[in-house]
Write a protein that holds these residues in place. Structure first.
Motif, PDB file in Angstrom:
ATOM      1  N   THR A   1       0.801  -1.085   0.167  1.00  0.00           N
ATOM      2  CA  THR A   1       0.050   0.137  -0.021  1.00  0.00           C
ATOM      3  C   THR A   1       0.904   1.136  -0.014  1.00  0.00           C
ATOM      4  OG1 THR A   1      -0.113   0.219   2.574  1.00  0.00           O
ATOM      5  CG2 THR A   1      -1.881  -1.129   1.272  1.00  0.00           C
ATOM      6  N   GLY A   2       0.214   2.129  -0.535  1.00  0.00           N
ATOM      7  CA  GLY A   2       1.093   3.577  -0.217  1.00  0.00           C
ATOM      8  C   GLY A   2       0.327   4.560  -1.045  1.00  0.00           C
ATOM      9  N   THR A   3       0.859   5.918  -1.353  1.00  0.00           N
ATOM     10  CA  THR A   3       0.478   7.114  -1.828  1.00  0.00           C
ATOM     11  C   THR A   3       1.439   7.511  -2.937  1.00  0.00           C
ATOM     12  OG1 THR A   3      -0.756   7.654   0.007  1.00  0.00           O
ATOM     13  CG2 THR A   3      -0.567   9.397  -1.761  1.00  0.00           C
ATOM     14  N   VAL A   4       1.354   7.519  -4.035  1.00  0.00           N
ATOM     15  CA  VAL A   4       2.075   8.310  -5.148  1.00  0.00           C
ATOM     16  C   VAL A   4       1.912   9.684  -5.265  1.00  0.00           C
ATOM     17  CG1 VAL A   4       2.922   8.124  -7.562  1.00  0.00           C
ATOM     18  CG2 VAL A   4       2.371   5.981  -6.163  1.00  0.00           C
ATOM     19  N   GLN A   5       2.908  10.548  -5.363  1.00  0.00           N
ATOM     20  CA  GLN A   5       2.851  11.936  -5.404  1.00  0.00           C
ATOM     21  C   GLN A   5       2.351  12.370  -7.119  1.00  0.00           C
ATOM     22  OE1 GLN A   5       6.519  14.226  -5.088  1.00  0.00           O
ATOM     23  NE2 GLN A   5       7.670  12.890  -6.303  1.00  0.00           N
ATOM     24  N   ASP A   6       1.878  13.687  -7.050  1.00  0.00           N
ATOM     25  CA  ASP A   6       1.251  13.751  -8.238  1.00  0.00           C
ATOM     26  C   ASP A   6       2.087  14.575  -9.357  1.00  0.00           C
ATOM     27  OD1 ASP A   6       1.609  16.271  -7.022  1.00  0.00           O
ATOM     28  OD2 ASP A   6      -0.715  16.792  -7.109  1.00  0.00           O
ATOM     29  N   LYS A   7       3.698  14.578  -8.831  1.00  0.00           N
ATOM     30  CA  LYS A   7       4.533  15.193 -10.041  1.00  0.00           C
ATOM     31  C   LYS A   7       5.776  14.159 -10.081  1.00  0.00           C
ATOM     32  CE  LYS A   7       6.655  18.112  -6.676  1.00  0.00           C
ATOM     33  NZ  LYS A   7       7.134  19.614  -6.569  1.00  0.00           N
ATOM     34  N   ALA A   8       6.091  14.167 -11.304  1.00  0.00           N
ATOM     35  CA  ALA A   8       7.620  13.317 -11.529  1.00  0.00           C
ATOM     36  C   ALA A   8       8.602  13.757 -10.645  1.00  0.00           C
ATOM     37  CB  ALA A   8       8.023  13.167 -12.751  1.00  0.00           C
ATOM     38  N   PRO A   9       9.336  12.926 -10.058  1.00  0.00           N
ATOM     39  CA  PRO A   9       9.318  11.366 -10.283  1.00  0.00           C
ATOM     40  C   PRO A   9       8.347  10.924  -9.359  1.00  0.00           C
ATOM     41  CG  PRO A   9      11.189  11.810  -8.539  1.00  0.00           C
ATOM     42  CD  PRO A   9      10.717  13.115  -9.232  1.00  0.00           C
ATOM     43  N   ALA A  10       7.423   9.867  -9.710  1.00  0.00           N
ATOM     44  CA  ALA A  10       6.298   9.426  -9.141  1.00  0.00           C
ATOM     45  C   ALA A  10       6.198   8.032  -9.088  1.00  0.00           C
ATOM     46  CB  ALA A  10       5.107  10.020  -9.738  1.00  0.00           C
ATOM     47  N   PHE A  11       6.456   7.145  -8.116  1.00  0.00           N
ATOM     48  CA  PHE A  11       6.400   5.856  -8.069  1.00  0.00           C
ATOM     49  C   PHE A  11       6.371   5.173  -6.771  1.00  0.00           C
ATOM     50  CE2 PHE A  11      11.021   6.657  -9.107  1.00  0.00           C
ATOM     51  CZ  PHE A  11      11.591   6.018  -8.307  1.00  0.00           C
ATOM     52  N   SER A  12       5.925   3.946  -6.499  1.00  0.00           N
ATOM     53  CA  SER A  12       6.076   3.269  -4.982  1.00  0.00           C
ATOM     54  C   SER A  12       5.808   1.870  -5.323  1.00  0.00           C
ATOM     55  CB  SER A  12       5.187   4.159  -4.136  1.00  0.00           C
ATOM     56  OG  SER A  12       5.296   3.378  -2.823  1.00  0.00           O
ATOM     57  N   GLY A  13       6.422   1.179  -4.477  1.00  0.00           N
ATOM     58  CA  GLY A  13       6.192  -0.249  -4.594  1.00  0.00           C
ATOM     59  C   GLY A  13       7.227  -1.332  -4.033  1.00  0.00           C
ATOM     60  N   VAL A  14       7.442  -2.323  -4.188  1.00  0.00           N
ATOM     61  CA  VAL A  14       8.381  -3.098  -3.633  1.00  0.00           C
ATOM     62  C   VAL A  14       9.103  -3.846  -4.583  1.00  0.00           C
ATOM     63  CG1 VAL A  14       6.520  -3.643  -1.731  1.00  0.00           C
ATOM     64  CG2 VAL A  14       6.677  -5.436  -3.864  1.00  0.00           C
ATOM     65  N   MET A  15      10.419  -4.395  -4.410  1.00  0.00           N
ATOM     66  CA  MET A  15      11.218  -4.982  -5.221  1.00  0.00           C
ATOM     67  C   MET A  15      11.911  -6.172  -4.748  1.00  0.00           C
ATOM     68  SD  MET A  15      14.575  -3.080  -7.388  1.00  0.00           S
ATOM     69  CE  MET A  15      15.343  -3.777  -8.561  1.00  0.00           C
ATOM     70  N   PHE A  62      13.148  -7.397  -9.762  1.00  0.00           N
ATOM     71  CA  PHE A  62      11.807  -7.351 -10.199  1.00  0.00           C
ATOM     72  C   PHE A  62      11.205  -6.187  -9.339  1.00  0.00           C
ATOM     73  CE2 PHE A  62      13.217 -11.620 -11.446  1.00  0.00           C
ATOM     74  CZ  PHE A  62      13.075 -11.741 -12.706  1.00  0.00           C
ATOM     75  N   TRP A  63      10.538  -5.254  -9.937  1.00  0.00           N
ATOM     76  CA  TRP A  63       9.813  -4.134  -9.114  1.00  0.00           C
ATOM     77  C   TRP A  63       8.173  -4.153  -9.467  1.00  0.00           C
ATOM     78  CZ3 TRP A  63       6.903   0.085 -10.190  1.00  0.00           C
ATOM     79  CH2 TRP A  63       6.848   1.059  -9.004  1.00  0.00           C
ATOM     80  N   PHE A  64       7.582  -4.326  -8.511  1.00  0.00           N
ATOM     81  CA  PHE A  64       6.210  -4.202  -8.647  1.00  0.00           C
ATOM     82  C   PHE A  64       5.205  -2.957  -8.001  1.00  0.00           C
ATOM     83  CE2 PHE A  64       7.578  -8.608  -8.275  1.00  0.00           C
ATOM     84  CZ  PHE A  64       6.825  -9.120  -9.019  1.00  0.00           C
ATOM     85  N   GLY A  65       4.915  -2.185  -8.488  1.00  0.00           N
ATOM     86  CA  GLY A  65       4.319  -0.932  -7.941  1.00  0.00           C
ATOM     87  C   GLY A  65       3.459  -0.073  -8.765  1.00  0.00           C
ATOM     88  N   SER A  66       3.416   1.216  -8.455  1.00  0.00           N
ATOM     89  CA  SER A  66       2.262   1.999  -9.207  1.00  0.00           C
ATOM     90  C   SER A  66       2.866   3.188  -9.223  1.00  0.00           C
ATOM     91  CB  SER A  66       1.037   2.317  -8.264  1.00  0.00           C
ATOM     92  OG  SER A  66       0.281   3.351  -8.792  1.00  0.00           O
ATOM     93  N   SER A  67       2.564   3.945 -10.501  1.00  0.00           N
ATOM     94  CA  SER A  67       3.143   5.455 -10.862  1.00  0.00           C
ATOM     95  C   SER A  67       1.950   6.133 -11.102  1.00  0.00           C
ATOM     96  CB  SER A  67       3.977   5.338 -12.017  1.00  0.00           C
ATOM     97  OG  SER A  67       3.302   4.780 -13.237  1.00  0.00           O
ATOM     98  N   GLN A  68       0.680   5.918 -10.680  1.00  0.00           N
ATOM     99  CA  GLN A  68      -0.432   6.665 -10.677  1.00  0.00           C
ATOM    100  C   GLN A  68      -0.415   7.560  -9.465  1.00  0.00           C
ATOM    101  OE1 GLN A  68      -3.903   4.540 -12.194  1.00  0.00           O
ATOM    102  NE2 GLN A  68      -3.068   3.647 -13.766  1.00  0.00           N
ATOM    103  N   PRO A  69      -0.837   8.856  -9.679  1.00  0.00           N
ATOM    104  CA  PRO A  69      -0.878   9.456  -8.442  1.00  0.00           C
ATOM    105  C   PRO A  69      -2.435   9.152  -7.581  1.00  0.00           C
ATOM    106  CG  PRO A  69      -0.558  11.111 -10.234  1.00  0.00           C
ATOM    107  CD  PRO A  69      -0.468   9.708 -10.983  1.00  0.00           C
ATOM    108  N   GLY A  70      -1.714   9.340  -6.149  1.00  0.00           N
ATOM    109  CA  GLY A  70      -2.996   9.077  -5.406  1.00  0.00           C
ATOM    110  C   GLY A  70      -2.593   7.715  -4.328  1.00  0.00           C
ATOM    111  N   GLU A  71      -3.688   7.317  -3.496  1.00  0.00           N
ATOM    112  CA  GLU A  71      -3.605   5.977  -2.999  1.00  0.00           C
ATOM    113  C   GLU A  71      -3.565   4.950  -3.655  1.00  0.00           C
ATOM    114  OE1 GLU A  71      -6.268   6.373   0.155  1.00  0.00           O
ATOM    115  OE2 GLU A  71      -5.298   7.920   1.230  1.00  0.00           O
ATOM    116  N   PHE A  72      -3.159   3.781  -3.347  1.00  0.00           N
ATOM    117  CA  PHE A  72      -3.138   2.451  -3.965  1.00  0.00           C
ATOM    118  C   PHE A  72      -2.851   1.347  -2.982  1.00  0.00           C
ATOM    119  CE2 PHE A  72       1.586   3.067  -3.665  1.00  0.00           C
ATOM    120  CZ  PHE A  72       2.231   1.975  -3.441  1.00  0.00           C
ATOM    121  N   ASP A  73      -3.299   0.205  -3.426  1.00  0.00           N
ATOM    122  CA  ASP A  73      -3.397  -1.013  -2.422  1.00  0.00           C
ATOM    123  C   ASP A  73      -3.390  -2.143  -3.823  1.00  0.00           C
ATOM    124  OD1 ASP A  73      -5.960  -2.334  -2.205  1.00  0.00           O
ATOM    125  OD2 ASP A  73      -6.098  -0.369  -1.737  1.00  0.00           O
ATOM    126  N   PHE A  74      -2.315  -3.362  -3.497  1.00  0.00           N
ATOM    127  CA  PHE A  74      -2.389  -4.377  -4.178  1.00  0.00           C
ATOM    128  C   PHE A  74      -2.069  -5.363  -3.465  1.00  0.00           C
ATOM    129  CE2 PHE A  74       1.551  -2.358  -5.439  1.00  0.00           C
ATOM    130  CZ  PHE A  74       2.293  -3.506  -5.699  1.00  0.00           C
TER     131      PHE A  74
END
Length: 599
Positions: free
Chosen positions: A489-503, A578-590
């Motif tokens: 889970t996490g939150t991606v900011q709305d300007k570049a660079p923008a990503f969050s995940g696990v590796m 290998f990296w799994f994550g999101s680069s879309q601004p806002g909250e995410f969970d998977f």
């Protein structure tokens, strides 16, 4: 998206000091850092060179080393490396490199080793370590793409304060990034001239050297105009102007060409000579061999010329500009320790005499970086020594014909390394199961761990100055018949660079590539918030720049399979992560589960 690799653990190491037995080198030729002294004796007592001459009477307890047809060298100094783990230093010393000058690493690592480094009687089995710590760069600039968070200098910041903070973290000298990416077909933000000038002034006010990363004539000219002490790297897209050479000579600017890595960038990887060297090969692990064969992406090959690089090195040398040997290990085409021998060969191929090349890895670095009691064989100097068969002042290839290495007067047991390499080579590769699959993780233990490799980490844009957040936990509820899965889970900011995940790093150590060519696909199950997620594959042939695929999540578990070859032609021989994550601004969970590699 900018490069993303793992932040690495740093270990604090204890200092062990005890008296070492005397060592006497009998009837040996000595390269003292500047010249060759024929057929002499060298006595080492308590970690220090005690006597040099032909009439030495060694104490009865001294271990006598036969020097016939051999040359004794000062411990070699690699003037440009990046140390990410203590094992880098342990490897380096096996190849006769007894001191490494790190040009950017995790802040504080150097400070943790300083007490050991500064004690000539310390009992250590690795190279000593000086470091720039965190380099001076801007947000998104060169140095922010390597997987660990670094401070960045903004236009509104006070460079003097910024430099003082770096020194407080343990920086022995200051590294300044003057890099817009143009030499490599890239675009990067970089420091303005006034920021460079103020940073150099601040370093000098605090009695620190300033070294600039450059890759173009324009960058070098800017650095020299601002009174830089030294240049890291040398460009090969054009000839260095005579006016700049003369200015560098007048200002006593040294240059670390890093010919090994620059020629590799230009498409001329000749490091097979190391792999085929009978004196070096037994100490190279499979991972070492893979990295020596690796090359950079070829964005700049049309512009760059190895002949121009060599001509620039020779022009500087002939003008009296100090040339220092450095490898930029562990970049593609390089490894700690062994690559310095290749660098010396390239310097000779550029027109330096073998004796001048040896000085570039001994006395000249010691003088340029003000390293006390290193780089020479002289009375009162620490006994960091390398004994080789032959005469490298005539034939530079003889530097690799190592008979023995001594650190602080103590012999390094190189057989330990050779036996380790033999065991590693004898190990079978990670073995697929009966269905041809290699399980990475099913999280059934309730812990965030993997079946092999260097496990999992949270990886976000914070390493590049971003503010995205991320967490990972193992929770109940898994795919297929499993009971648990990894929740991200996490939150991606709305300007570049923008990503969050696990590796996940599958290699034997963080940043270490691994050969997974036996497996053709990565397979995993996922569910989540309904948004598109990304799978990024890192492999060294892309120069640590990831290849990206996307997958869709929903509130139901779905199986996803991707062919390794579809990631920009990856052949699986040099996979880093290998990296799994999101680069879309806002909250995410998977959630992900049942991660495996299949045939």
């Amino acid at each position: 998206m900018r490069t993303l690799i793992l932040a690495l653990a740093v270990y604090q190491l204890a200092v062990v000091a005890s008296a070492s037995p005397p060592v006497f080198f009998d009837k040996v030729d000595v390269f003292d850092g500047e010249k060759l002294i024929k057929d002499t004796g060298v006595l080492v007592v308590d970690g220090t060179i005690s006597e040099i001459g032909t009439a030495i009477e060694p104490p009865p307890e001294a271990k006598v080393i036969d020097g016939d047809d051999r040359t004794l060298l000062p411990g070699l100094i690699d003037c440009h490396t990046h140390v990410v783990d203590e094992s880098n230093l342990s490897q380096a010393v096996m190849f006769g490199v007894t001191t490494e000058l790190d040009m950017m690493s995790i802040p504080g690592f150097a400070r943790s080793l300083r007490k050991e480094r500064d004690n000539p009687k310390a009992e250590v089995n690795r190279a000593d370590f000086y470091s720039a710590g965190a380099a001076i760069t801007v947000a998104g600039g060169h140095g922010t793409q390597f997987g660990f968070a670094v401070p960045t200098l903004a236009q509104s910041d006070n460079p003097a304060t910024f430099v003082r903070q770096r020194i407080g973290e343990g920086s022995d000298y200051i590294k300044i990034m003057i890099e817009d990416g143009s030499a490599y077909g890239l675009e990067r933000p970089t420091l303005k001239k006034q920021m460079v000038q103020a940073s150099i002034d601040a370093a000098h006010e605090r009695d620190r050297l300033a070294v600039a990363h450059v890759s173009t004539v324009e960058g070098a000219q800017l650095a020299v105009d601002c009174r830089i002490d030294g240049l890291a790297h040398l460009f090969c897209e054009s000839a260095i102007p005579k006016t700049l050479i003369e200015q560098m000579k007048q200002q006593s600017v040294f240059v670390i060409p890093t010919a090994t890595v620059v020629s590799n960038v230009a498409g001329h990887n000749s490091t097979n000579r190391l792999i085929e060297d009978d004196s070096i090969a037994p100490l190279l692990t499979p991972t070492n061999t893979t990295n020596l064969k690796n090359t950079f992406p070829n964005q700049a090959k049309k512009r760059n010329s190895l002949d121009k690089l060599k001509a620039n090195i020779l022009s500087l040398h002939r003008a009296g500009v100090p040339i220092l040997a450095g490898t930029d290990a562990p970049n593609p085409g390089t490894v700690h320790g062994a690559s310095l021998h290749h660098e010396l060969r390239l310097l000779v191929e550029s027109g330096l005499s073998p004796q001048a090349a040896l000085a570039a890895a001994t006395s000249l670095p010691a003088d340029s970086f003000k390293l006390k009691s290193r780089g020479r064989i002289a009375v009162g100097y620490r006994a960091d020594l390398v004994l080789v068969d032959g005469n490298p002042t005539k034939r530079i290839e003889d530097t690799s014909r190592i008979v023995g290495v001594w650190k602080n007067g103590r012999a390094i047991d190189r057989n330990v390394r050779i036996n380790e390499v033999m065991r590693e080579k004898a190990k079978p590769k990670t073995t697929p199961d009966s269905k041809g699959a290699m399980q990475v993780a099913d999280f059934e233990s309730g812990e965030v761990k993997a079946e092999f490799g260097s496990s999992w980490i949270v990886s976000t844009d914070k390493m590049m100055g971003g503010v995205s957040t991320g967490t990972m936990i193992v929770a109940d509820g898994g795919a297929s018949k499993t009971k648990r899965s990894l929740v991200v889970t996490g939150t991606v900011q709305d300007k570049a660079p923008a990503f969050s995940g696990v590796m996940f790093s599958p290699g034997p150590a963080p940043m270490a590539p691994i050969d997974l060519s036996s497996q053709r696909q990565i397979r995993f199950w996922a569910k989540g918030d309904g948004a598109t997620k990304q799978l990024m594959l890192f492999f060294q042939k892309r120069g640590f720049t990831p290849s990206i695929k996307t997958f869709k999540t929903s509130n139901e578990w779905q199986e996803h399979t991707f062919k390794i070859a579809d990631f920009d032609g990856c052949d699986g021989t040099d996979i880093i992560g290998f990296w799994f994550g999101s680069s879309q601004p806002g909250e995410f969970d998977f959630q992900i589960d049942e991660v495996s590699l299949t045939q």
